[in-house]
Motif scaffolding. Structure first.
Motif, PDB file in Angstrom:
ATOM      1  N   TRP A 182      39.183  32.129  35.646  1.00 57.50           N
ATOM      2  CA  TRP A 182      38.192  31.536  34.739  1.00 57.50           C
ATOM      3  C   TRP A 182      36.911  31.198  35.492  1.00 57.50           C
ATOM      4  CZ3 TRP A 182      35.296  27.174  34.180  1.00 57.50           C
ATOM      5  CH2 TRP A 182      34.663  27.010  32.942  1.00 57.50           C
ATOM      6  N   GLU A 236      35.740  32.625  38.138  1.00 56.81           N
ATOM      7  CA  GLU A 236      35.041  33.875  38.454  1.00 56.81           C
ATOM      8  C   GLU A 236      34.232  34.367  37.247  1.00 56.81           C
ATOM      9  OE1 GLU A 236      33.502  36.743  40.680  1.00 56.81           O
ATOM     10  OE2 GLU A 236      34.834  35.179  41.442  1.00 56.81           O
ATOM     11  N   GLN A 237      34.785  34.225  36.054  1.00 53.50           N
ATOM     12  CA  GLN A 237      34.085  34.668  34.845  1.00 53.50           C
ATOM     13  C   GLN A 237      32.963  33.719  34.434  1.00 53.50           C
ATOM     14  OE1 GLN A 237      36.779  35.388  31.561  1.00 53.50           O
ATOM     15  NE2 GLN A 237      37.865  37.003  32.653  1.00 53.50           N
ATOM     16  N   ASN A 238      33.004  32.472  34.888  1.00 55.60           N
ATOM     17  CA  ASN A 238      32.062  31.458  34.409  1.00 55.60           C
ATOM     18  C   ASN A 238      31.322  30.732  35.529  1.00 55.60           C
ATOM     19  OD1 ASN A 238      32.735  31.271  31.347  1.00 55.60           O
ATOM     20  ND2 ASN A 238      34.701  31.396  32.402  1.00 55.60           N
ATOM     21  N   LEU A 270      40.258  32.714  28.860  1.00 55.74           N
ATOM     22  CA  LEU A 270      40.163  33.783  29.846  1.00 55.74           C
ATOM     23  C   LEU A 270      40.179  35.096  29.084  1.00 55.74           C
ATOM     24  CD1 LEU A 270      40.057  34.238  32.870  1.00 55.74           C
ATOM     25  CD2 LEU A 270      42.531  34.300  32.892  1.00 55.74           C
ATOM     26  N   HIS A 271      39.115  35.887  29.229  1.00 54.00           N
ATOM     27  CA  HIS A 271      38.958  37.124  28.472  1.00 54.00           C
ATOM     28  C   HIS A 271      39.154  38.344  29.355  1.00 54.00           C
ATOM     29  CE1 HIS A 271      37.488  35.390  24.706  1.00 54.00           C
ATOM     30  NE2 HIS A 271      36.895  34.494  25.456  1.00 54.00           N
ATOM     31  N   ASP A 272      39.526  39.437  28.718  1.00 52.58           N
ATOM     32  CA  ASP A 272      39.598  40.734  29.383  1.00 52.58           C
ATOM     33  C   ASP A 272      38.182  41.306  29.360  1.00 52.58           C
ATOM     34  OD1 ASP A 272      40.393  43.136  30.496  1.00 52.58           O
ATOM     35  OD2 ASP A 272      41.049  43.964  28.580  1.00 52.58           O
ATOM     36  N   LEU A 273      37.531  41.366  30.517  1.00 51.05           N
ATOM     37  CA  LEU A 273      36.127  41.774  30.566  1.00 51.05           C
ATOM     38  C   LEU A 273      35.925  43.224  30.151  1.00 51.05           C
ATOM     39  CD1 LEU A 273      34.899  39.934  33.776  1.00 51.05           C
ATOM     40  CD2 LEU A 273      34.739  39.236  31.393  1.00 51.05           C
TER      41      LEU A 273
END
Length: 137
Positions: free
Chosen positions: A80, A82-84, A19-22
């Motif tokens: 996660w 949501e990001q992927n 999980l990254h900080d966008l």
């Protein structure tokens, strides 16, 4: 609502979800000088793969209808996902989540015959033009 979900992973050895900080990733892309260090994940979870399924046996190496199960915090999974959301892992149901063990079992029953493309070739059927190797007696 439950604090955790059961994430099913149909990859043989599992996968690490980062999980990254966008906002920081966006800053990296706009930097004038290249940043050579890899981005640091805010948090990570290692998913179990098919080989951790209790019914998997290495001798038969049967991957179809199996999945590793990992209990993951709901907040992490939602972030996660949501990001992927457009990842093939999600769209092809290689990785997905269910709320209860019973629903996870039902989902795997439904997907039992759906191939992921990671299964080995069937050794009993050969592709056209391929013949078994002849051994000297």
């Amino acid at each position: 609502m439950a604090d955790t979900v059961i994430v099913l992973c149909r990859l043989p050895s599992g996968i690490r979800l980062d999980l990254h900080d966008l906002a920081s990733l966006s800053e990296r892309t706009q930097a004038t000088a290249p940043i050579m260090a890899p981005p640091q994940a805010r948090s990570s979870i290692l998913l179990n793969g098919i080989r951790q399924d209790p019914f998997y046996h290495p001798a038969e190496n049967r991957l179809l209808g199996r999945a590793g199960r990992t209990t993951v915090p709901t907040d992490f999974w939602k972030a996660w996902l949501e990001q992927n959301r457009q990842s093939d892992l999600i769209t092809r149901k290689i990785i997905f989540a269910e709320n209860t063990p019973a629903r996870a079992d039902n989902a795997m029953t439904e997907l039992a015959k759906e191939r992921t493309g990671l299964e080995g070739a069937d050794s009993t059927t050969l592709t056209d033009g391929v013949t078994p190797m002849q051994t000297a007696a």
